[in-house]
Scaffold this active site. Structure first.
Site, PDB file in Angstrom:
ATOM      1  N   LYS A  32      47.233 -41.855 -62.436  1.00 28.03           N
ATOM      2  CA  LYS A  32      48.358 -42.285 -61.597  1.00 28.03           C
ATOM      3  C   LYS A  32      47.901 -43.200 -60.462  1.00 28.03           C
ATOM      4  O   LYS A  32      48.549 -44.198 -60.168  1.00 28.03           O
ATOM      5  CB  LYS A  32      49.083 -41.070 -60.986  1.00 28.03           C
ATOM      6  CG  LYS A  32      49.659 -40.089 -61.984  1.00 28.03           C
ATOM      7  CD  LYS A  32      50.488 -39.011 -61.298  1.00 28.03           C
ATOM      8  CE  LYS A  32      49.732 -38.187 -60.275  1.00 28.03           C
ATOM      9  NZ  LYS A  32      48.629 -37.376 -60.843  1.00 28.03           N
ATOM     10  N   ARG A  59      43.055 -26.877 -60.275  1.00 30.20           N
ATOM     11  CA  ARG A  59      44.028 -27.949 -60.011  1.00 30.20           C
ATOM     12  C   ARG A  59      44.984 -28.108 -61.197  1.00 30.20           C
ATOM     13  O   ARG A  59      46.178 -28.329 -61.006  1.00 30.20           O
ATOM     14  CB  ARG A  59      43.316 -29.272 -59.728  1.00 30.20           C
ATOM     15  CG  ARG A  59      42.464 -29.228 -58.480  1.00 30.20           C
ATOM     16  CD  ARG A  59      41.817 -30.568 -58.217  1.00 30.20           C
ATOM     17  NE  ARG A  59      42.763 -31.499 -57.648  1.00 30.20           N
ATOM     18  CZ  ARG A  59      42.828 -32.789 -57.912  1.00 30.20           C
ATOM     19  NH1 ARG A  59      41.995 -33.321 -58.764  1.00 30.20           N
ATOM     20  NH2 ARG A  59      43.719 -33.552 -57.343  1.00 30.20           N
ATOM     21  N   ARG A  65      35.182 -38.708 -62.920  1.00 28.83           N
ATOM     22  CA  ARG A  65      35.504 -39.131 -61.549  1.00 28.83           C
ATOM     23  C   ARG A  65      34.610 -38.395 -60.551  1.00 28.83           C
ATOM     24  O   ARG A  65      34.143 -38.975 -59.577  1.00 28.83           O
ATOM     25  CB  ARG A  65      36.984 -38.840 -61.252  1.00 28.83           C
ATOM     26  CG  ARG A  65      37.426 -39.345 -59.904  1.00 28.83           C
ATOM     27  CD  ARG A  65      38.932 -39.425 -59.796  1.00 28.83           C
ATOM     28  NE  ARG A  65      39.565 -38.120 -59.834  1.00 28.83           N
ATOM     29  CZ  ARG A  65      40.874 -37.945 -59.763  1.00 28.83           C
ATOM     30  NH1 ARG A  65      41.684 -38.975 -59.693  1.00 28.83           N
ATOM     31  NH2 ARG A  65      41.381 -36.738 -59.801  1.00 28.83           N
ATOM     32  N   ARG A 108      55.265 -32.647 -55.485  1.00 32.47           N
ATOM     33  CA  ARG A 108      54.406 -31.816 -56.324  1.00 32.47           C
ATOM     34  C   ARG A 108      54.977 -30.424 -56.530  1.00 32.47           C
ATOM     35  O   ARG A 108      54.377 -29.615 -57.233  1.00 32.47           O
ATOM     36  CB  ARG A 108      53.053 -31.690 -55.639  1.00 32.47           C
ATOM     37  CG  ARG A 108      51.877 -32.263 -56.424  1.00 32.47           C
ATOM     38  CD  ARG A 108      50.661 -32.026 -55.576  1.00 32.47           C
ATOM     39  NE  ARG A 108      49.413 -32.301 -56.188  1.00 32.47           N
ATOM     40  CZ  ARG A 108      48.728 -33.441 -56.056  1.00 32.47           C
ATOM     41  NH1 ARG A 108      49.238 -34.460 -55.414  1.00 32.47           N
ATOM     42  NH2 ARG A 108      47.540 -33.534 -56.594  1.00 32.47           N
ATOM     43  N   ARG A 115      34.174 -36.856 -55.688  1.00 32.52           N
ATOM     44  CA  ARG A 115      35.298 -36.163 -55.042  1.00 32.52           C
ATOM     45  C   ARG A 115      35.077 -34.668 -55.082  1.00 32.52           C
ATOM     46  O   ARG A 115      34.977 -34.067 -56.148  1.00 32.52           O
ATOM     47  CB  ARG A 115      36.609 -36.527 -55.759  1.00 32.52           C
ATOM     48  CG  ARG A 115      37.367 -37.596 -55.025  1.00 32.52           C
ATOM     49  CD  ARG A 115      38.677 -37.896 -55.687  1.00 32.52           C
ATOM     50  NE  ARG A 115      39.612 -36.766 -55.651  1.00 32.52           N
ATOM     51  CZ  ARG A 115      40.900 -36.916 -55.890  1.00 32.52           C
ATOM     52  NH1 ARG A 115      41.402 -38.104 -56.148  1.00 32.52           N
ATOM     53  NH2 ARG A 115      41.702 -35.868 -55.877  1.00 32.52           N
TER      54      ARG A 115
HETATM   55  P1  AMP Z   1      45.641 -36.031 -55.160  1.00 29.66           P
HETATM   56  O1  AMP Z   1      44.754 -37.108 -54.647  1.00 29.66           O
HETATM   57  O2  AMP Z   1      47.072 -36.468 -55.293  1.00 29.66           O
HETATM   58  O3  AMP Z   1      45.113 -35.402 -56.408  1.00 29.66           O
HETATM   59  O4  AMP Z   1      45.659 -34.863 -54.049  1.00 29.66           O
HETATM   60  C1  AMP Z   1      44.486 -34.209 -53.653  1.00 29.66           C
HETATM   61  C2  AMP Z   1      44.840 -32.873 -52.993  1.00 29.66           C
HETATM   62  O5  AMP Z   1      45.634 -33.108 -51.818  1.00 29.66           O
HETATM   63  C3  AMP Z   1      45.683 -31.933 -53.834  1.00 29.66           C
HETATM   64  O6  AMP Z   1      44.906 -31.160 -54.732  1.00 29.66           O
HETATM   65  C4  AMP Z   1      46.343 -31.079 -52.765  1.00 29.66           C
HETATM   66  O7  AMP Z   1      45.450 -30.126 -52.219  1.00 29.66           O
HETATM   67  C5  AMP Z   1      46.637 -32.119 -51.690  1.00 29.66           C
HETATM   68  N1  AMP Z   1      47.957 -32.752 -51.911  1.00 29.66           N
HETATM   69  C6  AMP Z   1      48.202 -34.064 -52.215  1.00 29.66           C
HETATM   70  N2  AMP Z   1      49.506 -34.288 -52.354  1.00 29.66           N
HETATM   71  C7  AMP Z   1      50.132 -33.097 -52.150  1.00 29.66           C
HETATM   72  C8  AMP Z   1      51.480 -32.671 -52.188  1.00 29.66           C
HETATM   73  N3  AMP Z   1      52.489 -33.508 -52.477  1.00 29.66           N
HETATM   74  N4  AMP Z   1      51.732 -31.359 -51.924  1.00 29.66           N
HETATM   75  C9  AMP Z   1      50.746 -30.490 -51.627  1.00 29.66           C
HETATM   76  N5  AMP Z   1      49.444 -30.822 -51.586  1.00 29.66           N
HETATM   77  C10 AMP Z   1      49.131 -32.120 -51.842  1.00 29.66           C
END
Ligand code: AMP
Length: 187
Positions: A13, A144, A127, A88, A133
């Site tokens: 994404k 996750r 990744r 989410r 990361r």
């Molecule tokens: P991402 O880069 O979108 O995979 O987000 C990394 C981490 O940030 C996630 O695993 C969550 O811990 C937190 N996070 C990002 N977006 C959200 C969201 N919309 N709601 C809750 N936690 C979020």
């Protein structure tokens, strides 16, 4: 256009959101990037969010909704945006809907990235190796994905029910996937 990119972690994404945002000249809004920037800057939000992110859990809805409300109110969002990693949870999607309705706005389309689970795990692994990361560390990966299945996947039915959902295969080259997304957004 107000667009949501939906799909499991590792579905591609973020990569596609950057490309489509450039192509359509609208901002790419990633709550994950916003949280990582806060962690990097050492803000209160960053300190609070870091351990939650590293464990693969979700930051509480109220915190995320406040972040998004502020971001979509900025002037560069007036012609639309791509939301990547938000909403989410169903409560986040409901809050987004009422926040937009109060402004006389709505989401135009939700693009679901369809990627098999084995492929998602393979991508998260590569990744972690290339970007380091912390939340892609192998113990966290499965967590996750579990969190995605339990809390985020219900959004598929949520957006199907209001007719906004379109499914795009997230398998193939970056260019191929980009072409599929553009086709969905322009037809
Ligand atoms: P991402 O880069 O979108 O995979 O987000 C990394 C981490 O940030 C996630 O695993 C969550 O811990 C937190 N996070 C990002 N977006 C959200 C969201 N919309 N709601 C809750 N936690 C979020």
């Amino acid at each position: 256009m107000r667009i949501i990119f939906l799909g499991p972690p590792g579905a591609g994404k973020g990569t596609q959101a950057k490309r489509i945002a450039t192509e359509f000249s609208i901002p790419h809004i990633s709550t994950g990037d916003m949280l990582r920037a806060a962690v990097e800057a050492g803000t209160e939000l960053g300190k609070y969010a870091k351990h939650i992110m590293d464990s693969g859990q979700l930051v509480p809805d109220e915190t995320i909704i406040a972040l998004i409300e502020q971001r979509v109110s900025e002037p560069d969002c007036s012609d639309g945006y791509i939301l990547d990693g938000f909403p989410r949870t169903v409560p986040q999607a409901e809050s987004l809907g009422s926040m937009l309705a109060a402004r006389g706005e709505s989401i135009d389309v939700v693009l679901l990235f369809d990627v098999p689970a084995e492929e998602v795990l393979r991508r998260m692994e590569s990744r972690r190796a290339s970007e380091g990361r912390a939340d892609d560390a192998s113990e966290t990966q499965r967590e996750r994905l579990k969190v995605y299945e339990a809390q985020t996947a219900p959004l598929i039915d949520f957006y199907k029910a209001n007719g906004l959902l379109r499914v795009v295969s997230g398998v193939g080259s970056v260019e191929e996937i980009q072409r599929r997304l553009v086709a969905e957004l322009t037809h």
